[in-house]
Design a protein around this motif. Structure first.
Motif, PDB file in Angstrom:
ATOM      1  N   LEU A 204       0.937  -1.139   0.023  1.00  0.00           N
ATOM      2  CA  LEU A 204       0.008   0.050  -0.008  1.00  0.00           C
ATOM      3  C   LEU A 204       0.918   1.174  -0.144  1.00  0.00           C
ATOM      4  N   PRO A 205       1.943   1.498   0.743  1.00  0.00           N
ATOM      5  CA  PRO A 205       2.762   2.573   0.654  1.00  0.00           C
ATOM      6  C   PRO A 205       3.175   2.972  -0.666  1.00  0.00           C
ATOM      7  N   LEU A 206       3.019   2.140  -1.506  1.00  0.00           N
ATOM      8  CA  LEU A 206       3.738   2.516  -3.053  1.00  0.00           C
ATOM      9  C   LEU A 206       2.676   3.279  -3.553  1.00  0.00           C
ATOM     10  N   VAL A 207       1.520   2.893  -2.996  1.00  0.00           N
ATOM     11  CA  VAL A 207       0.212   3.661  -3.843  1.00  0.00           C
ATOM     12  C   VAL A 207      -0.202   5.181  -3.228  1.00  0.00           C
ATOM     13  N   LEU A 208      -0.266   4.948  -1.611  1.00  0.00           N
ATOM     14  CA  LEU A 208      -0.555   6.084  -1.085  1.00  0.00           C
ATOM     15  C   LEU A 208       0.362   7.321  -1.185  1.00  0.00           C
ATOM     16  N   PRO A 209      -0.480   8.713  -1.543  1.00  0.00           N
ATOM     17  CA  PRO A 209       0.495   9.811  -1.485  1.00  0.00           C
ATOM     18  C   PRO A 209       1.154   9.695  -0.009  1.00  0.00           C
ATOM     19  N   PRO A 210       2.328  10.044  -0.059  1.00  0.00           N
ATOM     20  CA  PRO A 210       2.930  10.174   1.293  1.00  0.00           C
ATOM     21  C   PRO A 210       2.551  11.148   2.315  1.00  0.00           C
ATOM     22  N   THR A 211       1.936  12.267   1.898  1.00  0.00           N
ATOM     23  CA  THR A 211       1.216  13.164   2.805  1.00  0.00           C
ATOM     24  C   THR A 211      -0.114  12.521   3.567  1.00  0.00           C
ATOM     25  N   VAL A 212      -0.578  11.835   2.635  1.00  0.00           N
ATOM     26  CA  VAL A 212      -1.957  11.142   3.213  1.00  0.00           C
ATOM     27  C   VAL A 212      -1.577   9.996   4.155  1.00  0.00           C
ATOM     28  N   LEU A 213      -0.640   9.129   3.741  1.00  0.00           N
ATOM     29  CA  LEU A 213       0.117   8.395   4.842  1.00  0.00           C
ATOM     30  C   LEU A 213       0.562   9.315   6.108  1.00  0.00           C
ATOM     31  N   GLY A 214       1.132  10.044   6.081  1.00  0.00           N
ATOM     32  CA  GLY A 214       1.714  10.994   6.988  1.00  0.00           C
ATOM     33  C   GLY A 214       0.469  11.263   7.828  1.00  0.00           C
TER      34      GLY A 214
ATOM     35  N   THR B  41      19.795  -2.034   0.413  1.00  0.00           N
ATOM     36  CA  THR B  41      19.945  -0.929  -0.531  1.00  0.00           C
ATOM     37  C   THR B  41      18.839  -0.130  -0.933  1.00  0.00           C
ATOM     38  N   LEU B  42      17.749  -0.917  -1.240  1.00  0.00           N
ATOM     39  CA  LEU B  42      16.469   0.118  -1.676  1.00  0.00           C
ATOM     40  C   LEU B  42      15.874   0.711  -0.496  1.00  0.00           C
ATOM     41  N   THR B  43      16.014  -0.016   0.636  1.00  0.00           N
ATOM     42  CA  THR B  43      15.287   0.571   1.883  1.00  0.00           C
ATOM     43  C   THR B  43      15.953   1.770   2.334  1.00  0.00           C
ATOM     44  N   PHE B  44      17.288   1.545   2.509  1.00  0.00           N
ATOM     45  CA  PHE B  44      18.083   2.622   3.109  1.00  0.00           C
ATOM     46  C   PHE B  44      18.034   3.900   2.053  1.00  0.00           C
ATOM     47  N   ALA B  45      18.136   3.523   0.633  1.00  0.00           N
ATOM     48  CA  ALA B  45      18.202   4.830  -0.431  1.00  0.00           C
ATOM     49  C   ALA B  45      16.512   5.370  -0.266  1.00  0.00           C
ATOM     50  N   HIS B  46      15.675   4.685  -0.229  1.00  0.00           N
ATOM     51  CA  HIS B  46      14.283   5.093  -0.283  1.00  0.00           C
ATOM     52  C   HIS B  46      13.891   5.893   1.083  1.00  0.00           C
ATOM     53  N   THR B  47      14.481   5.543   2.256  1.00  0.00           N
ATOM     54  CA  THR B  47      14.273   6.071   3.415  1.00  0.00           C
ATOM     55  C   THR B  47      14.923   7.610   3.312  1.00  0.00           C
ATOM     56  N   ILE B  48      16.077   7.691   2.660  1.00  0.00           N
ATOM     57  CA  ILE B  48      16.980   8.929   2.497  1.00  0.00           C
ATOM     58  C   ILE B  48      15.973   9.732   1.726  1.00  0.00           C
ATOM     59  N   GLY B  49      15.195   9.403   0.642  1.00  0.00           N
ATOM     60  CA  GLY B  49      14.326  10.297  -0.140  1.00  0.00           C
ATOM     61  C   GLY B  49      13.039  10.293   0.296  1.00  0.00           C
ATOM     62  N   GLU B  50      12.701  10.029   1.656  1.00  0.00           N
ATOM     63  CA  GLU B  50      11.336  10.171   2.364  1.00  0.00           C
ATOM     64  C   GLU B  50      11.267  11.595   2.663  1.00  0.00           C
ATOM     65  N   PHE B  51       9.888  11.938   2.225  1.00  0.00           N
ATOM     66  CA  PHE B  51       9.982  13.358   2.559  1.00  0.00           C
ATOM     67  C   PHE B  51       8.476  13.638   3.018  1.00  0.00           C
TER      68      PHE B  51
ATOM     69  N   GLY C 129      17.384  18.038  14.808  1.00  0.00           N
ATOM     70  CA  GLY C 129      17.968  17.272  15.436  1.00  0.00           C
ATOM     71  C   GLY C 129      17.159  15.790  15.935  1.00  0.00           C
ATOM     72  N   GLU C 130      15.915  16.074  15.934  1.00  0.00           N
ATOM     73  CA  GLU C 130      14.831  15.137  15.903  1.00  0.00           C
ATOM     74  C   GLU C 130      14.053  14.567  14.880  1.00  0.00           C
ATOM     75  N   THR C 131      13.390  15.589  14.122  1.00  0.00           N
ATOM     76  CA  THR C 131      12.833  14.971  12.891  1.00  0.00           C
ATOM     77  C   THR C 131      13.131  15.599  11.284  1.00  0.00           C
ATOM     78  N   ARG C 132      13.996  16.804  11.786  1.00  0.00           N
ATOM     79  CA  ARG C 132      14.259  17.629  10.583  1.00  0.00           C
ATOM     80  C   ARG C 132      15.449  16.991   9.659  1.00  0.00           C
ATOM     81  N   VAL C 133      14.820  15.835   8.847  1.00  0.00           N
ATOM     82  CA  VAL C 133      15.831  15.018   7.982  1.00  0.00           C
ATOM     83  C   VAL C 133      16.364  16.004   6.770  1.00  0.00           C
ATOM     84  N   LEU C 134      17.350  15.253   6.162  1.00  0.00           N
ATOM     85  CA  LEU C 134      17.768  16.148   4.951  1.00  0.00           C
ATOM     86  C   LEU C 134      16.984  16.503   3.802  1.00  0.00           C
ATOM     87  N   SER C 135      16.021  15.727   3.392  1.00  0.00           N
ATOM     88  CA  SER C 135      14.829  16.039   2.433  1.00  0.00           C
ATOM     89  C   SER C 135      14.048  17.282   2.849  1.00  0.00           C
ATOM     90  N   VAL C 136      13.738  17.132   4.034  1.00  0.00           N
ATOM     91  CA  VAL C 136      13.034  18.376   4.583  1.00  0.00           C
ATOM     92  C   VAL C 136      13.852  19.764   4.767  1.00  0.00           C
TER      93      VAL C 136
END
Lengths: 228, 354, 265
Positions: free
Chosen positions: A54-64, A155-165, A177-184
């Motif tokens: 399902l996470p492949l389909v749901l828009p990330p903000t909706v999942l969020g 690898t895919l998990t790691f890479a996909h998590t880096i790009g998670e936004f 320092g808590e939730t402000r990751v690189l993509s944000v």
């Protein structure tokens, strides 16, 4: 260093930590799920397989947003934690870690599912007939024979998590320092028209991701899942 | 020791329904066409498939009963599969020792040295799996299974995937292992030839059920047995193959009878020969001057008409073993070949089953 | 196949003109595409309806999005004839960087409110945010969202920012802030009055924040370079300052700028 601010380094450190934990947790979690999915056919398996994807389909903000509801103090999980005297999970590192685990789940489960399906049951049966118990079998037979699948999954998990936004944006609240990751942070830089900083971080991210993917795929050509 | 098994397993259109007790000495063949359920039965015995309500008990040890289920790795059995099942990330030596290392020292009866030499595995040690021929792979599989010192050896069509040459390569080893190892063997096969060569007991299966279980001699006595494919009824005689004498002839003997056989360089010792019923003729008197040299005294114990005006006689040899003889109905009548008649059986051809 | 013989180049050109350009010229009707900040939804829809009722020959299509993204899109050739931003900086940037853009005009002022799904915030002052029950306070990211910047200014003005900073969580825009608080995950939010009045949030009380504590939340608009000859776009921008539009905006939680207020950044 590299023209990056302490704020940038903090985000990089946080992102790597998030990716590492997510990958480790998902490998532990996805392995039994993928094994179970690959070990037969049933409606329940199809159901679980669909839910995992399902996470492949749901828009990330909706999942969020849904995670925000579920993990916040009014949601079932958040409320339970509160009753136990713990904090709810919205706007915390644990919260975005959980979100990343859910969000990247298909990227861990599917390569492993594929690897286990290709491998089939025979090697495991052979090993059990030779006296190896389930854990022994996993480490002495299944893991070495599906190493390629594990490398791809990690690898895919790691890479996909880096790009998670989108998910983190909604659930994390962008706390330094808590939730402000690189993509944000890159997004914030870009939105505040601080393009130089955004470019620097994006370029780093891009190069890092490319190098990781390239190395892994080059390495993985030597370790395809063995077909029986 | 007995293996008792009870299983009712429905899968889509197929129902496996078996409730039997098998004597577990020597080689028990599960024989039937493909799809008859013999491999499914083997998998239940091995614990590879856990079927609800099934019961598997070997001697004193309960493998499955009620909610008790011993997983495969605790059943102390050896398995050789039809297709190549060596672990590809390990070399030959590592494969051979995989199970041995996991066998508790006090259970070890078979040891690497003896198994390696018995199966002539030394030249293969350390090789990569993909460097082996099909027959060599099955030989390694067999050795690997033996090295766990199993209480029961399960062979699932171990020769089916091999070409004729590979079969010929591995058969002597299989014979050797099944003959004089103290381990009982269950052999799943659809090949009458393998049954005749290897089995002591045949479990005939069809459409998920056991039709009957017979000792190999009884199974061979039935003229309609599915074991007789193109060559018609035959007999299996068990005895000892002796070393060649001065003139190069080799004999196959039991305590009362002796046959000359063409055995080439086959290993002497315990052996089986097969005699086709149509290769045996009958004389009522001592046929002194005749080219057939294998002449055995026998008494007819049964006479059954078979197709094409043929009569199948079962004769008891001096040592008690049975010999099938095919004669025309006309000859049987003319010579008065009835139950109780003493005859000379003239054996035109004897095949050593090596 | 004689019937399908290709017409000459000149003929094709005429055909093209007839098929595309002429019908609109004949009817004198015009259509405009207006880019607008998401926070204007659904207020701007009502204003557009009112406009089209008054000018039945014109048609207005509204595309909503984040102000910053819309600005970038316009700079890169997006087919928008007018732009209504949630702030004044983006229209000012367009005016500077894209020749032909009209001078920005303020069309409304936003108001900040305190809103909570978990607690009754009626009558709550900003200084009350130091209470322990407010463990997570959602505001928009000050660096990128004007509502966030003004919220922070107000918090600093009452002198509680330093005290609550570590409890603040950031949404990327004011709608996300509203979602964070609506879900109950954030105990309280500083959001826009226009959102607090909308379905979904309007059931809960809000506390208006004194607008003297921060710079005004001015929102301005421009006719883009592309729309400079589009009468519908120019008229719609004018209509935004008409009393009909002003009424709708005020009812939706915006304030009208004092006339003569400069829209420069």
């Amino acid at each position: 260093m590299l023209g990056l601010s302490p704020e940038d380094w903090q985000a990089i450190e946080l992102t790597l930590r998030l990716c590492l934990y997510t990958t480790l947790i998902l490998l532990l979690l996805a392995t039994p799920i993928a094994w179970w999915l690959a070990s037969g056919r049933s409606w329940l398996r199809t159901l679980v397989q669909s839910v995992v994807a399902l996470p492949l389909v749901l828009p990330p903000t909706v999942l969020g947003f849904y995670l925000l509801i579920v993990l916040g103090p009014l949601g079932p999980i958040g409320a339970t934690l509160e009753q136990m005297g713990l904090n709810h999970l919205a706007f915390s590192f644990e919260g975005i870690l959980l979100a990343s685990v859910i969000y990247s789940m298909p990227f861990a489960v599917q390569p492993l599912h594929e690897a286990f399906s290709t491998l089939g049951r025979r090697p495991s049966e052979v090993a059990s007939s030779l006296g190896a118990g389930p854990i022994d079998r996993f480490f002495s037979v299944i893991l070495p024979l599906t190493r390629g699948g594990f490398i791809v999954a990690a690898t895919l998990t790691f890479a996909h998590t880096i790009g998670e936004f989108g998910v983190i944006l909604m659930l994390g609240g962008s706390i330094p320092g808590e939730t402000r990751v690189l993509s944000v942070l890159i997004y914030d830089h870009a939105e505040s028209m601080n393009y130089a900083a955004a470019h620097r971080l994006s370029a780093m991210l891009l190069i890092f991701a490319f190098v990781v993917l390239f190395v892994v795929y080059a390495f993985n050509r030597r370790f395809r899942t063995v077909r029986f | 020791m007995q293996l008792s098994i009870k299983v009712e397993w429905r899968r889509e259109q197929f129902l496996l329904k078996v409730a039997e007790q098998f004597e577990m000495t020597g080689v028990t063949a599960l024989f039937g066409r493909s799809g008859c359920g013999k491999t499914s039965l083997l998998r239940v015995i091995a614990g590879l498939d856990r079927v609800r309500g099934a019961e598997v008990v070997l001697g004193e040890s309960v493998w499955q009963q009620g909610s008790a289920f011993k997983p495969t790795e605790q059943r102390r059995l050896g398995l050789v599969f039809q297709e190549h099942s060596l672990l590809p990330h390990l070399d030959v030596t590592e494969n051979l020792l995989y199970g041995y290392k996991r066998t508790r020292p006090e259970h070890r009866r078979q040891h690497p040295e003896q198994v390696f030499s018995r199966l002539e595995l030394e030249p293969l040690l350390g090789r990569r799996i993909d460097q082996l021929s099909g027959g060599q792979r099955q030989r390694v599989s067999l050795g690997r299974a033996l090295l766990t010192s199993p209480d029961l050896l399960l062979l699932d069509e171990p020769l089916a995937a091999l070409d004729t040459q590979s079969k010929r390569d591995i058969l002597p080893f299989l014979l050797d292992v099944t003959r004089d190892s103290e381990v009982p063997v269950i052999l799943v096969t659809h090949s009458p030839d393998e049954v005749q060569r290897l089995a002591d007991r045949v479990v005939f299966m069809d459409q998920g059920r056991v039709i009957r279980t017979l000792a190999i001699e009884q199974a061979m006595a039935d003229p309609a047995s599915p074991l007789f494919a193109d060559e018609g009824p035959a007999s299996i005689l068990r005895g000892t193959l002796n070393e060649a004498d001065a003139s190069g002839l080799r004999t196959f003997t039991t305590d009362k009878i002796s046959l000359l056989v063409r055995a080439g360089s086959a290993r002497s010792g315990e052996a089986r020969v097969r005699v086709l019923a149509r290769d045996v003729s009958v004389a009522l008197d001592d046929p002194g001057r005749i080219s057939i040299r294998n002449q055995l005294r026998a008494t007819i114990v049964a006479s059954t008409p078979i197709a094409d005006q043929q009569q199948l006689l079962t004769a008891q040899l001096a040592d008690g073993q049975a010999l099938q003889i095919e004669v025309t109905a006309w000859s049987a009548e003319r010579l008065g070949l009835n139950v109780g008649t003493e005859i000379w059986a003239l054996v035109k051809s004897v095949a050593l089953m090596e | 196949m004689m019937f399908f013989k290709l017409p000459t180049v000149r003929l094709r050109l005429i055909l093209l003109l007839v098929l595309t350009g002429l019908p609109s010229a004949w009817s004198w009707a015009e259509s405009a595409t207006v880019a607008a900040a998401s926070s204007l939804r659904p207020t701007l829809d009502r204003i557009a309806e009112a406009y089209m009722e008054a000018n039945p020959e014109d048609s207005i299509t509204i595309i909503y999005g984040a102000s910053g993204r819309l600005t970038a899109q316009i700079l890169n050739g997006a087919p928008f004839d007018a732009f209504l931003s949630a702030d004044t900086a983006y229209p000012a940037a367009l005016f500077e960087q894209a020749p032909g853009t009209s001078e920005p005009v303020i069309y409304a002022l936003g108001r900040l409110v305190l809103w909570s799904a978990n607690h009754d915030v009626k009558g709550l002052a900003l200084s009350g945010l130091t209470q322990d029950r407010f463990r997570r306070i959602a505001i928009a990211q000050p660096a990128i969202a004007p509502y966030g910047q003004r919220a922070r200014e107000a918090l600093e003005a009452v002198g509680v920012w330093a005290q609550i900073e570590n409890r603040v969580v950031y949404g990327e825009n004011i709608s996300q802030v509203a979602q964070m608080s609506a879900s109950g995950a954030a105990d309280v939010a500083i959001t826009a009055l226009s959102l607090a009045l909308q379905d979904g949030l309007a059931e809960r009380p809000y506390a208006l924040i004194d607008d003297s504590l921060h710079e005004p939340l001015a929102q301005s608009m421009v006719v883009t370079a592309r729309g400079q000859h589009n009468n519908a776009a120019r008229n719609f921008i004018k209509f935004m300052r008409h009393t009909v539009a002003a009424d709708i905006l005020v009812r939706a939680g915006f304030q009208m700028p004092v006339s003569g207020m400069a829209a420069g950044s």
